[in-house]
Scaffold this motif. Structure first.
Motif, PDB file in Angstrom:
ATOM      1  N   GLU A   8     -56.818  62.280 -50.132  1.00 16.01           N
ATOM      2  CA  GLU A   8     -57.883  62.121 -51.110  1.00 16.01           C
ATOM      3  C   GLU A   8     -57.416  62.825 -52.377  1.00 16.01           C
ATOM      4  O   GLU A   8     -57.171  64.034 -52.369  1.00 16.01           O
ATOM      5  CB  GLU A   8     -59.196  62.728 -50.630  1.00 16.01           C
ATOM      6  N   ILE A   9     -57.274  62.055 -53.448  1.00 12.18           N
ATOM      7  CA  ILE A   9     -56.801  62.584 -54.724  1.00 12.18           C
ATOM      8  C   ILE A   9     -57.982  62.643 -55.678  1.00 12.18           C
ATOM      9  O   ILE A   9     -58.623  61.628 -55.947  1.00 12.18           O
ATOM     10  CB  ILE A   9     -55.683  61.690 -55.295  1.00 12.18           C
ATOM     11  N   LEU A  10     -58.277  63.839 -56.144  1.00 15.53           N
ATOM     12  CA  LEU A  10     -59.319  64.021 -57.155  1.00 15.53           C
ATOM     13  C   LEU A  10     -58.628  64.105 -58.508  1.00 15.53           C
ATOM     14  O   LEU A  10     -57.635  64.825 -58.663  1.00 15.53           O
ATOM     15  CB  LEU A  10     -60.136  65.284 -56.884  1.00 15.53           C
TER      16      LEU A  10
ATOM     17  N   HIS B 170     -56.447  66.607 -60.274  1.00 15.79           N
ATOM     18  CA  HIS B 170     -57.141  67.879 -60.111  1.00 15.79           C
ATOM     19  C   HIS B 170     -56.717  68.535 -58.792  1.00 15.79           C
ATOM     20  O   HIS B 170     -56.373  69.711 -58.754  1.00 15.79           O
ATOM     21  CB  HIS B 170     -58.654  67.650 -60.144  1.00 15.79           C
ATOM     22  N   SER B 171     -56.751  67.748 -57.700  1.00 13.14           N
ATOM     23  CA  SER B 171     -56.378  68.282 -56.385  1.00 13.14           C
ATOM     24  C   SER B 171     -56.080  67.128 -55.432  1.00 13.14           C
ATOM     25  O   SER B 171     -56.477  65.986 -55.670  1.00 13.14           O
ATOM     26  CB  SER B 171     -57.501  69.161 -55.812  1.00 13.14           C
ATOM     27  N   VAL B 172     -55.368  67.465 -54.360  1.00 19.29           N
ATOM     28  CA  VAL B 172     -55.038  66.488 -53.318  1.00 19.29           C
ATOM     29  C   VAL B 172     -55.367  67.129 -51.984  1.00 19.29           C
ATOM     30  O   VAL B 172     -54.923  68.245 -51.679  1.00 19.29           O
ATOM     31  CB  VAL B 172     -53.540  66.096 -53.352  1.00 19.29           C
ATOM     32  N   ARG B 173     -56.152  66.424 -51.187  1.00 17.33           N
ATOM     33  CA  ARG B 173     -56.497  66.889 -49.838  1.00 17.33           C
ATOM     34  C   ARG B 173     -55.835  65.934 -48.845  1.00 17.33           C
ATOM     35  O   ARG B 173     -55.935  64.720 -48.983  1.00 17.33           O
ATOM     36  CB  ARG B 173     -58.012  66.908 -49.658  1.00 17.33           C
ATOM     37  N   ILE B 174     -55.165  66.508 -47.837  1.00 17.00           N
ATOM     38  CA  ILE B 174     -54.394  65.707 -46.880  1.00 17.00           C
ATOM     39  C   ILE B 174     -54.885  65.971 -45.470  1.00 17.00           C
ATOM     40  O   ILE B 174     -55.129  67.108 -45.076  1.00 17.00           O
ATOM     41  CB  ILE B 174     -52.899  66.084 -46.944  1.00 17.00           C
TER      42      ILE B 174
ATOM     43  N   LEU C  37     -65.143  63.983 -62.412  1.00 18.74           N
ATOM     44  CA  LEU C  37     -64.106  64.113 -61.391  1.00 18.74           C
ATOM     45  C   LEU C  37     -64.184  62.872 -60.517  1.00 18.74           C
ATOM     46  O   LEU C  37     -65.220  62.586 -59.923  1.00 18.74           O
ATOM     47  CB  LEU C  37     -64.353  65.380 -60.573  1.00 18.74           C
ATOM     48  N   GLN C  38     -63.115  62.109 -60.474  1.00 17.06           N
ATOM     49  CA  GLN C  38     -63.098  60.858 -59.728  1.00 17.06           C
ATOM     50  C   GLN C  38     -62.208  61.007 -58.492  1.00 17.06           C
ATOM     51  O   GLN C  38     -61.396  61.917 -58.399  1.00 17.06           O
ATOM     52  CB  GLN C  38     -62.608  59.735 -60.627  1.00 17.06           C
ATOM     53  N   SER C  39     -62.359  60.075 -57.557  1.00 22.57           N
ATOM     54  CA  SER C  39     -61.660  60.172 -56.281  1.00 22.57           C
ATOM     55  C   SER C  39     -60.888  58.883 -55.975  1.00 22.57           C
ATOM     56  O   SER C  39     -61.377  57.781 -56.218  1.00 22.57           O
ATOM     57  CB  SER C  39     -62.681  60.430 -55.170  1.00 22.57           C
ATOM     58  N   PHE C  40     -59.683  59.065 -55.439  1.00 23.25           N
ATOM     59  CA  PHE C  40     -58.877  57.962 -54.945  1.00 23.25           C
ATOM     60  C   PHE C  40     -58.488  58.316 -53.513  1.00 23.25           C
ATOM     61  O   PHE C  40     -57.939  59.397 -53.269  1.00 23.25           O
ATOM     62  CB  PHE C  40     -57.620  57.777 -55.808  1.00 23.25           C
ATOM     63  N   SER C  41     -58.782  57.438 -52.559  1.00 19.55           N
ATOM     64  CA  SER C  41     -58.462  57.684 -51.144  1.00 19.55           C
ATOM     65  C   SER C  41     -57.401  56.696 -50.695  1.00 19.55           C
ATOM     66  O   SER C  41     -57.427  55.519 -51.073  1.00 19.55           O
ATOM     67  CB  SER C  41     -59.705  57.521 -50.275  1.00 19.55           C
TER      68      SER C  41
ATOM     69  N   ASP D  34     -45.416  61.682 -57.630  1.00 15.29           N
ATOM     70  CA  ASP D  34     -44.447  61.712 -58.732  1.00 15.29           C
ATOM     71  C   ASP D  34     -44.642  60.505 -59.640  1.00 15.29           C
ATOM     72  O   ASP D  34     -44.610  60.629 -60.867  1.00 15.29           O
ATOM     73  CB  ASP D  34     -43.012  61.737 -58.196  1.00 15.29           C
ATOM     74  N   HIS D  35     -44.853  59.335 -59.043  1.00 14.01           N
ATOM     75  CA  HIS D  35     -45.118  58.124 -59.816  1.00 14.01           C
ATOM     76  C   HIS D  35     -46.400  58.294 -60.638  1.00 14.01           C
ATOM     77  O   HIS D  35     -46.449  57.940 -61.823  1.00 14.01           O
ATOM     78  CB  HIS D  35     -45.231  56.920 -58.877  1.00 14.01           C
ATOM     79  N   TRP D  36     -47.436  58.834 -60.010  1.00  8.59           N
ATOM     80  CA  TRP D  36     -48.716  59.051 -60.685  1.00  8.59           C
ATOM     81  C   TRP D  36     -48.508  59.931 -61.927  1.00  8.59           C
ATOM     82  O   TRP D  36     -48.981  59.617 -63.014  1.00  8.59           O
ATOM     83  CB  TRP D  36     -49.699  59.704 -59.717  1.00  8.59           C
ATOM     84  N   GLU D  37     -47.803  61.043 -61.759  1.00  5.90           N
ATOM     85  CA  GLU D  37     -47.582  61.979 -62.864  1.00  5.90           C
ATOM     86  C   GLU D  37     -46.811  61.320 -64.014  1.00  5.90           C
ATOM     87  O   GLU D  37     -47.091  61.588 -65.179  1.00  5.90           O
ATOM     88  CB  GLU D  37     -46.810  63.215 -62.371  1.00  5.90           C
TER      89      GLU D  37
END
Length: 94
Positions: free
Chosen positions: A24-26, A69-73, A36-40, A58-61
């Motif tokens: 989950e990428i915020l 903002h943060s990444v939850r795995i 703050l949006q979310s991509f799962s 890396d591609h995203w950046e």
């Protein structure tokens, strides 16, 4: 002469530690920094290094304007050692 059995490539990946991964990428978009949006995303990857996830981030950046903002795995190995119990022989079946 018996034919050699070749293990399934997917099964070999599982044995090497690949498992189902959920990320989950915020993130925040530049035009709406207060939201703050979310991509799962659910995919196969190998813990603890997560090479596929790292390539994606890396591609995203490099390519996406949104700031992470943060990444939850969450990760679950598909195959893991099982408990083995030995049973003593009780008799013969006919």
């Amino acid at each position: 002469m018996p034919t050699a059995r070749v293990p399934d490539p997917q099964f070999r990946k599982m044995l090497s530690g690949f498992g189902m991964t959920f990320a989950e990428i915020l993130y925040r978009m530049p035009d709406h920094p207060s939201f703050l949006q979310s991509f799962s995303w659910q995919f196969e990857d190998m813990a603890p290094d997560y090479p596929r996830l790292r390539r994606f981030l890396d591609h995203w950046e490099r390519e996406i304007e949104a700031k992470i903002h943060s990444v939850r795995i969450s990760h679950e190995r598909l195959i893991r050692p099982q408990e083995i119990r030995l049973m003593r022989e009780l008799g013969h079946l006919h």
